[in-house]
Design a protein around this motif. Sequence first.
Motif, PDB file in Angstrom:
ATOM      1  N   ASP A   1      27.891 -46.667  53.705  1.00  0.00           N
ATOM      2  CA  ASP A   1      29.220 -47.013  54.214  1.00  0.00           C
ATOM      3  C   ASP A   1      29.248 -47.399  55.687  1.00  0.00           C
ATOM      4  OD1 ASP A   1      30.464 -46.709  51.775  1.00  0.00           O
ATOM      5  OD2 ASP A   1      30.869 -44.575  52.092  1.00  0.00           O
ATOM      6  N   ARG A   2      28.154 -47.307  56.384  1.00  0.00           N
ATOM      7  CA  ARG A   2      28.122 -47.728  57.779  1.00  0.00           C
ATOM      8  C   ARG A   2      27.544 -49.151  57.868  1.00  0.00           C
ATOM      9  NH1 ARG A   2      24.129 -44.036  57.008  1.00  0.00           N
ATOM     10  NH2 ARG A   2      22.038 -44.686  57.597  1.00  0.00           N
ATOM     11  N   PHE A   3      27.671 -49.751  59.059  1.00  0.00           N
ATOM     12  CA  PHE A   3      27.227 -51.129  59.249  1.00  0.00           C
ATOM     13  C   PHE A   3      25.729 -51.284  58.970  1.00  0.00           C
ATOM     14  CE2 PHE A   3      25.226 -54.357  61.892  1.00  0.00           C
ATOM     15  CZ  PHE A   3      25.903 -55.484  61.454  1.00  0.00           C
ATOM     16  N   HIS A   4      25.392 -52.323  58.249  1.00  0.00           N
ATOM     17  CA  HIS A   4      24.005 -52.756  58.080  1.00  0.00           C
ATOM     18  C   HIS A   4      24.032 -54.266  57.845  1.00  0.00           C
ATOM     19  CE1 HIS A   4      25.518 -51.428  54.180  1.00  0.00           C
ATOM     20  NE2 HIS A   4      24.657 -52.219  53.583  1.00  0.00           N
ATOM     21  N   GLU A   5      23.000 -54.922  58.319  1.00  0.00           N
ATOM     22  CA  GLU A   5      23.010 -56.381  58.355  1.00  0.00           C
ATOM     23  C   GLU A   5      22.786 -57.015  56.984  1.00  0.00           C
ATOM     24  OE1 GLU A   5      21.603 -57.759  62.637  1.00  0.00           O
ATOM     25  OE2 GLU A   5      20.036 -56.669  61.555  1.00  0.00           O
ATOM     26  N   SER A   6      23.394 -58.175  56.844  1.00  0.00           N
ATOM     27  CA  SER A   6      23.165 -58.998  55.657  1.00  0.00           C
ATOM     28  C   SER A   6      21.887 -59.796  55.857  1.00  0.00           C
ATOM     29  CB  SER A   6      24.327 -59.969  55.440  1.00  0.00           C
ATOM     30  OG  SER A   6      25.505 -59.257  55.156  1.00  0.00           O
ATOM     31  N   LEU A   7      21.256 -60.156  54.774  1.00  0.00           N
ATOM     32  CA  LEU A   7      20.034 -60.962  54.815  1.00  0.00           C
ATOM     33  C   LEU A   7      20.324 -62.325  54.207  1.00  0.00           C
ATOM     34  CD1 LEU A   7      17.568 -58.216  53.535  1.00  0.00           C
ATOM     35  CD2 LEU A   7      17.848 -59.009  55.892  1.00  0.00           C
ATOM     36  N   SER A   8      19.719 -63.348  54.790  1.00  0.00           N
ATOM     37  CA  SER A   8      19.867 -64.708  54.276  1.00  0.00           C
ATOM     38  C   SER A   8      18.550 -65.147  53.660  1.00  0.00           C
ATOM     39  CB  SER A   8      20.205 -65.684  55.406  1.00  0.00           C
ATOM     40  OG  SER A   8      21.393 -65.304  56.032  1.00  0.00           O
ATOM     41  N   PRO A   9      18.591 -65.841  52.531  1.00  0.00           N
ATOM     42  CA  PRO A   9      17.349 -66.350  51.952  1.00  0.00           C
ATOM     43  C   PRO A   9      16.703 -67.359  52.896  1.00  0.00           C
ATOM     44  CG  PRO A   9      19.239 -66.799  50.510  1.00  0.00           C
ATOM     45  CD  PRO A   9      19.759 -66.192  51.757  1.00  0.00           C
ATOM     46  N   VAL A  10      15.369 -67.372  52.940  1.00  0.00           N
ATOM     47  CA  VAL A  10      14.688 -68.288  53.854  1.00  0.00           C
ATOM     48  C   VAL A  10      14.671 -69.716  53.329  1.00  0.00           C
ATOM     49  CG1 VAL A  10      13.222 -66.541  54.912  1.00  0.00           C
ATOM     50  CG2 VAL A  10      12.409 -67.760  52.908  1.00  0.00           C
ATOM     51  N   ASN A  11      14.890 -69.903  52.028  1.00  0.00           N
ATOM     52  CA  ASN A  11      14.904 -71.259  51.484  1.00  0.00           C
ATOM     53  C   ASN A  11      15.726 -71.312  50.201  1.00  0.00           C
ATOM     54  OD1 ASN A  11      13.192 -70.459  49.286  1.00  0.00           O
ATOM     55  ND2 ASN A  11      11.426 -70.681  50.642  1.00  0.00           N
ATOM     56  N   ARG A  12      15.868 -72.509  49.692  1.00  0.00           N
ATOM     57  CA  ARG A  12      16.690 -72.745  48.510  1.00  0.00           C
ATOM     58  C   ARG A  12      16.143 -72.028  47.281  1.00  0.00           C
ATOM     59  NH1 ARG A  12      15.940 -76.394  44.664  1.00  0.00           N
ATOM     60  NH2 ARG A  12      14.391 -77.474  45.906  1.00  0.00           N
TER      61      ARG A  12
END
Length: 111
Positions: free
Chosen positions: A41-52
């Motif tokens: 429930d506390r802040f943690h970062e989102s991850l983005s895929p490195v490619n399609r």
Amino acid sequence: MNTENLFTDGSEFKLPNGRRYRGYYHVHPTEGAMVGAVHVDRFHESLSPVNRLVKERMENRNGFTLPAPPRAPVVRPPIIREAITRPTTTRPVTPRPTVRSMPTSGGSGGY
């Protein structure tokens, strides 16, 4: 499908600052991949895929669409055309001497 206690070797996701993420992650039902083995429930970062390919694999595996990252406007750099200098093949123009006619003193001159 398991969505917790997943591990990436750094080849799949990147952090918001652009650095590759290596470590445990989980997949949130609406937010996508996030840092940490389980959701908290506390802040943690989102991850983005490195490619399609990673993005498509995530979508197919979990049945949801990852949120699209914000897109910056495309600004094309100005085209710089350098002047092409070619060696000159003509000789420089030299002024011709001016020929002045001498006035005659009338009559027959001479010797």
